[in-house]
Design an enzyme around this catalytic site. Sequence first.
Site, short mmCIF file in Angstrom:
data_model
loop_
_atom_site.label_atom_id
_atom_site.label_comp_id
_atom_site.label_asym_id
_atom_site.label_seq_id
_atom_site.Cartn_x
_atom_site.Cartn_y
_atom_site.Cartn_z
N ILE A 13 10.80 -1.87 8.29
CA ILE A 13 11.08 -2.88 7.54
C ILE A 13 10.68 -2.97 5.49
O ILE A 13 12.08 -3.82 5.73
CB ILE A 13 9.62 -3.59 8.11
CG1 ILE A 13 9.54 -4.58 7.53
CG2 ILE A 13 8.84 -2.84 6.79
CD1 ILE A 13 10.58 -5.74 8.38
N SER A 35 4.83 6.60 -0.26
CA SER A 35 4.83 6.51 1.02
C SER A 35 4.65 7.91 1.94
O SER A 35 5.25 8.95 0.53
CB SER A 35 6.36 5.97 1.57
OG SER A 35 6.23 6.73 3.16
N ARG A 36 4.49 8.55 2.61
CA ARG A 36 4.07 9.70 3.15
C ARG A 36 5.88 10.41 2.75
O ARG A 36 5.67 12.36 2.53
CB ARG A 36 4.14 10.18 4.21
CG ARG A 36 1.57 9.45 4.96
CD ARG A 36 1.61 9.43 5.55
NE ARG A 36 2.84 8.89 6.82
CZ ARG A 36 2.15 8.55 8.41
NH1 ARG A 36 1.28 9.55 8.95
NH2 ARG A 36 2.57 7.66 9.20
N LYS A 89 3.34 -9.09 7.07
CA LYS A 89 3.11 -9.24 8.58
C LYS A 89 2.61 -8.30 9.90
O LYS A 89 3.52 -7.18 10.28
CB LYS A 89 3.64 -10.39 8.78
CG LYS A 89 5.30 -10.14 9.90
CD LYS A 89 4.46 -9.87 11.09
CE LYS A 89 6.50 -9.37 11.63
NZ LYS A 89 6.15 -8.41 13.30
N ASP A 167 2.82 -7.72 18.30
CA ASP A 167 3.84 -7.77 16.71
C ASP A 167 5.12 -9.15 16.24
O ASP A 167 5.22 -9.05 15.74
CB ASP A 167 4.59 -5.60 17.10
CG ASP A 167 5.17 -5.58 15.48
OD1 ASP A 167 4.42 -5.24 14.68
OD2 ASP A 167 6.43 -5.73 15.03
#
Length: 303
Positions: A13, A35-36, A89, A167
């Site tokens: 996303i 971020s990983r 969201k 979702d």
Amino acid sequence: MKTKICLIGIGKIAVDQHVPAISGSDDWTLAATVSRVGTVDGVPSYTDFDQMLADHPDIPVISLCLPTVPRFEYAAKAMAAGRHVMLEKPPGATISEVHMLQAMAKDHGVSLFATWHSRAAVAVQPAKTWLADKSIKKAHITWKEDVRKWHPNQDWVFEPGGMGVFDPGINALSIITEILPFEMRLQSAILEFPTNRDTPIAAKMQWADNISGEFDWRQEGSESWDITLETDGGLAELKEGGARFFIDGVEQPVDGLDEYPALYKHMKTLVDSNTSDIDVRPLIQVADALTLGKRISTDAFAF
């Protein structure tokens, strides 16, 4: 001068929507990521959020794109550090989390934006305006898509907190709770759970006032993202996730920014005015379905 922003969670996303929206904006500059594994070319990247906060006291805004379950801790830490926060969201794994974050934002004097990207679709506000003085006789949501296309190999969507078919389904709920001129009250729901998964893959919902909905993550081919409303003034239809609006079969002209550019434009307004925008009504509908719904087992699911 553009405002610096940090993106947390460089997954699908973020890459598909957030990065392009920020890059194309006159309001923002992407100054760091956390971020990983994911990174953005030319942007300082971190795997440790604390280190990013320490290195960049000049970044006032954090946009959280990671899944809901770990998101609360990041949001709380960001606001404690005096940063404004934008939430992908749904805004939290639970309603109580969102209420807590709202209180934290007030306590720390920062802005909190619980985004609902489908509400920013160009046809949603015209539909809301048209429906404002109408009597709704019947309404129906059809929200069906292919989970393998939109969440390829993302097992987290079927884990607790991932919400399963809700979702994407919460996008429809974000639209209908925005456009209806009254509040919704769920009466019943049927939820289909794959035998090997913890969240539903399909759902049927029935609300008071003759409102119903069907949600399914098993539809192959084109998506069905539609809401129809029979009123005393005619038939209203929102199609393609709120991108198109029809009255009695005639498409109405709509115009405006795409969803994510519109969200970031609104976030800038909130930051500049030091205000917040939090609406949990779509999340309440999901919670009500999981509380009230009858659970039915269906075939095991594998990506």
